[in-house]
Design a protein around this motif. Structure first.
Motif, short mmCIF file in Angstrom:
data_model
loop_
_atom_site.label_atom_id
_atom_site.label_comp_id
_atom_site.label_asym_id
_atom_site.label_seq_id
_atom_site.Cartn_x
_atom_site.Cartn_y
_atom_site.Cartn_z
N ASN A 177 0.58 19.32 2.63
CA ASN A 177 0.87 18.59 3.07
C ASN A 177 1.64 19.64 4.75
N TYR A 203 2.33 2.18 -7.38
CA TYR A 203 1.14 1.43 -6.39
C TYR A 203 0.39 1.42 -7.36
N TYR A 210 14.87 7.79 3.31
CA TYR A 210 15.15 8.99 3.70
C TYR A 210 16.61 9.24 3.53
N ASN A 222 -7.02 9.59 1.51
CA ASN A 222 -5.89 9.56 2.38
C ASN A 222 -6.46 9.28 3.82
N TYR A 280 8.01 16.97 1.37
CA TYR A 280 8.54 16.49 0.05
C TYR A 280 8.36 17.72 -0.50
N HIS A 331 5.14 12.48 -8.07
CA HIS A 331 4.24 13.24 -7.00
C HIS A 331 2.73 14.12 -7.53
N THR A 337 -8.86 2.82 -4.50
CA THR A 337 -8.06 4.61 -3.91
C THR A 337 -7.97 5.11 -4.80
N ASP A 338 -8.32 6.61 -3.74
CA ASP A 338 -8.70 7.64 -4.99
C ASP A 338 -6.88 7.73 -6.27
N LEU A 394 2.26 9.18 6.32
CA LEU A 394 2.47 11.02 6.60
C LEU A 394 2.48 11.01 8.19
N PRO A 402 10.14 14.76 7.70
CA PRO A 402 10.87 15.02 6.14
C PRO A 402 9.06 15.63 5.50
N SER A 454 0.69 -0.91 0.46
CA SER A 454 0.16 0.17 0.02
C SER A 454 0.41 1.65 0.30
N ARG A 507 8.86 13.76 -3.54
CA ARG A 507 8.46 12.32 -5.15
C ARG A 507 8.94 12.44 -5.81
O1 DAU Z 1 -4.88 8.62 -1.63
C1 DAU Z 1 -5.23 7.19 -0.76
C2 DAU Z 1 -4.01 6.78 -0.80
O2 DAU Z 1 -3.23 7.49 0.92
C3 DAU Z 1 -3.35 5.19 -0.32
O3 DAU Z 1 -4.28 4.95 -1.92
C4 DAU Z 1 -1.57 4.69 -0.43
O4 DAU Z 1 -1.99 3.66 0.01
C5 DAU Z 1 -1.96 5.56 0.52
O5 DAU Z 1 -0.43 5.14 1.66
C6 DAU Z 1 -2.09 6.97 1.01
O6 DAU Z 1 -0.63 7.46 -0.50
P1 DAU Z 1 0.06 9.26 -0.04
O7 DAU Z 1 1.41 8.95 -0.80
O8 DAU Z 1 -0.87 9.68 -0.40
O9 DAU Z 1 0.77 8.66 2.06
P2 DAU Z 1 2.10 9.06 1.95
O10 DAU Z 1 1.49 9.06 3.92
O11 DAU Z 1 2.76 8.32 1.59
O12 DAU Z 1 1.60 10.77 1.85
C7 DAU Z 1 0.79 12.07 1.94
C8 DAU Z 1 1.35 13.15 1.67
O13 DAU Z 1 2.36 13.82 2.09
C9 DAU Z 1 1.95 12.75 0.29
O14 DAU Z 1 1.67 14.12 -0.66
C10 DAU Z 1 3.78 12.45 0.53
C11 DAU Z 1 3.26 13.25 1.27
N1 DAU Z 1 4.52 13.06 2.23
C12 DAU Z 1 4.86 11.42 2.58
C13 DAU Z 1 5.67 10.75 3.53
C14 DAU Z 1 5.84 9.68 4.06
C15 DAU Z 1 5.48 14.03 2.44
O15 DAU Z 1 5.90 14.88 2.41
N2 DAU Z 1 6.71 13.57 3.64
C16 DAU Z 1 7.38 11.86 3.94
O16 DAU Z 1 7.96 11.84 4.51
#
Ligand code: DAU
Ligand code: NAD
Length: 357
Positions: A259, A160, A351, A189, A217, A294, A135-136, A200, A215, A90, A291
Motif C-alpha cells: 500500500n 464483508y 477517520y 482489487n 493503515y 487487516h 472477490t478474492d 484507497l 491515511p 462492497s 484496519r
Molecule cells: O480484493 C478485492 C476487494 O478489494 C473487493 O472485494 C472489495 O469490494 C474492495 O473494496 C477491495 O477491498 P480492499 O479492502 O482491499 O480495498 P480498499 O480500497 O478499501 O483498501 C485497499 C488497501 O488499502 C487495504 O489494504 C487497506 C488500505 N487502505 C485503505 C483505505 C481506504 C489504507 O491504507 N487507507 C485507506 O484510507
C-alpha cells in the motif's frame, strides 16, 4: 462453450464495476437487451451511465435485489436468459463499522435473486445463466508467498468477506441441489473511472488534489494485486459467454504492490499530471491506526482464464494509474457531486478517531 444471451439482468449496474461493465456491453452487443436493477445506495450513481442512458437496448430499474415481487415481475416481463450479479455492499471498512447491510444485501439479496432465477429457469424453455461476481477476499489472507486458486478453501476474515463467501456458497448450492446453471468470478482489487472515493485509489487522488492528509493503515506494508476495471469487464464478458456451467474463474492483474509503494506511486502520478515536482505530495502521507483484522496479502492465479479463455490484461499498474489519475482530474465535477454530507459523515466516523480531521 458458446453462449449469446438475448436478455440480461444486471444487478448493481450503477456502482463502480457494474457501470463499467454496462458501458462496455451495451455498446458492444446492440442486439442484446440489458436491464440494470440498482437500489441506488450511497454507492450507486446514475451519472456513471450517462453515455448509455438513452441506448435502445438499455433500461434502468430502481429497486432492490431483496424485493422478490419486483424480481418476479422483471423476469416475467423480460424473460432474462442471463443474470450478472454485481449488487453488494462492497467496502470492508463499512462492514467493520456495521455488518448488518452486508448480510441483508450480499447474503439475503443473493438468495432472493437465486430463487427468482431458479423459478424463471424452471418455467422457461431456455436456461437462465447466473453469473455471480465475487472477490478474492473469500479465501482469506496470504503471507509473502503463494497464490489463491479456485481450489483454495474459503477462510473469510472480515464481515464483508464472510458475507461474500456465504453468497458464493449459496450460488454453488443452487447448482448442486437444483441444477441452476452458474458461473463465478473472484477478482482482485479493481481501480479506474467511477470508483467511489471511500476506496484507497480514488480517496488518495481526491485528498492529493485538495491537499488533505493521505491515511495509510498501519505501516502500509499490506499487499494488494491491482486490476484496471476495463480489463476486468472484458474478462467478465468472456466468462459469461465462453465458460462451462458451474465453473469458477480467478481474475487478477498480476500487479502486486504494498500500500505504501502504491500511494507513493499515485502521489507522484498526481504531481506529474498537475505539473508539480515529483515527490511534492509524499509529505501528505499519514500513518493511521490499522484496519482491524487487516488481511496482509491477496494474490490470484489467473492462468486458467488466460490459457483457457484467452484473456489478458491490457494495463500494467503504471499505465492504469496514469489513465485513472487523468480521468479523476478531468472529472472533478463527478467527484464533487458525490462529496456530500453523507460522504463527510462516513469520513468523520472512519477517520476521525485516527487523527485525520
Ligand atoms: O480484493 C478485492 C476487494 O478489494 C473487493 O472485494 C472489495 O469490494 C474492495 O473494496 C477491495 O477491498 P480492499 O479492502 O482491499 O480495498 P480498499 O480500497 O478499501 O483498501 C485497499 C488497501 O488499502 C487495504 O489494504 C487497506 C488500505 N487502505 C485503505 C483505505 C481506504 C489504507 O491504507 N487507507 C485507506 O484510507
Ligand atoms: P460498489 O459499491 O461500487 O457498487 C455496488 C452497487 O450495488 C451500487 O450501485 C449499489 O447502489 C448497488 N446495490 C447495493 N445494494 C443493493 C440492493 N440491495 N439491490 C440492488 N442494488 C444494490 O461495488 P463495486 O466495487 O462495483 O463491486 C461490485 C461487485 O464486485 C460486488 O459484488 C463486489 O463484492 C465485487 N468485487 C469488487 C471488487 C473491487 O475491487 N471493487 C473486487 C472484487 C469483487
Amino acid at each position: 462453450m458458446s453462449f449469446s444471451p438475448t436478455s440480461v439482468l444486471v444487478t448493481g449496474g450503477a456502482g463502480f464495476i457494474g457501470s463499467n461493465y454496462l458501458l462496455h456491453v451495451v455498446q458492444s452487443y446492440p442486439e442484446t437487451t440489458f436491464v440494470n436493477l440498482d437500489a441506488l445506495t450511497y454507492a450507486g450513481n446514475l451519472a456513471n451511465l450517462k453515455a448509455i442512458e438513452n441506448a435502445p437496448n438499455y433500461t434502468f430499474v430502481h429497486g432492490s435485489v431483496t424485493d422478490a415481487q419486483l424480481l418476479s415481475r422483471l423476469f416475467d416481463t423480460h424473460g432474462f436468459d442471463a443474470v450478472v450479479h454485481f449488487a453488494a455492499e462492497s467496502h470492508v471498512d463499512r462492514s467493520i463499522l456495521d455488518p448488518t447491510a452486508f448480510v441483508s444485501t450480499n447474503v439475503h439479496g443473493t438468495l432472493v435473486l437465486l430463487q427468482a432465477a431458479l423459478a424463471a429457469w424452471k418455467n422457461a424453455d431456455r436456461p437462465c445463466r447466473f453469473h455471480h461476481i465475487s472477490t478474492d477476499e473469500v479465501f482469506g489472507s496470504l503471507g509473502l508467498d503463494g497464490h489463491f486458486t479456485a481450489q483454495t478453501p474459503y477462510a473469510p476474515r472480515s464481515p464483508y468477506a464472510a458475507s461474500k463467501a456465504a453468497a458464493d456458497h449459496l450460488v454453488r448450492a443452487f447448482g448442486t441441489t437444483y441444477g441452476l446453471p452458474w458461473v463465478m468470478t473472484n477478482t482482485s482489487n479493481n481501480y479506474g473511472p467511477f470508483q467511489f472515493p471511500e476506496k484507497l485509489i480514488p480517496l488518495v487522488i481526491r485528498n492529493a488534489v485538495v491537499g488533505d492528509p493521505i491515511p495509510v493503515y498501519g505501516r502500509g506494508e499490506n499487499v494488494r494485486d491491482w486490476l484496471f476495471v476495463e480489463d476486468h469487464v472484458r474478462a467478465l464478458d468472456l466468462v459469461l459467454r465462453r465458460a462451462e456451467d458451474h465453473s469458477t474463474w480467478l481474475i487478477g492483474g498480476d500487479q502486486e504492490i504494498s500500500n505504501l509503494e502504491l500511494v507513493e506511486m499515485l502521489l507522484d502520478a498526481v504531481d506529474q499530471a498537475t505539473g508539480k515536482p515529483i515527490g511534492t505530495r509524499r509529505s501528505l502521507i499519514q500513518f493511521v491506526t490499522d484496519r482491524p483484522g487487516h488481511d496482509f496479502r491477496y494474490a490470484l492465479d489467473s492462468s486458467p482464464v488466460q490459457e483457457e479463455l484467452g484473456w489478458s490484461p491490457n494495463h500494467d499498474l503504471a499505465s492504469g494509474l496514469s489513465r485513472t489519475v487523468a480521468w479523476y482530474l478531468e472529472n472533478a465535477a463527478w467527484m464533487n457531486a458525490i462529496l456530500d454530507g453523507g460522504y463527510r459523515d462516513y469520513y468523520d466516523l472512519q477517520y476521525g478517531s485516527r487523527g485525520m480531521n
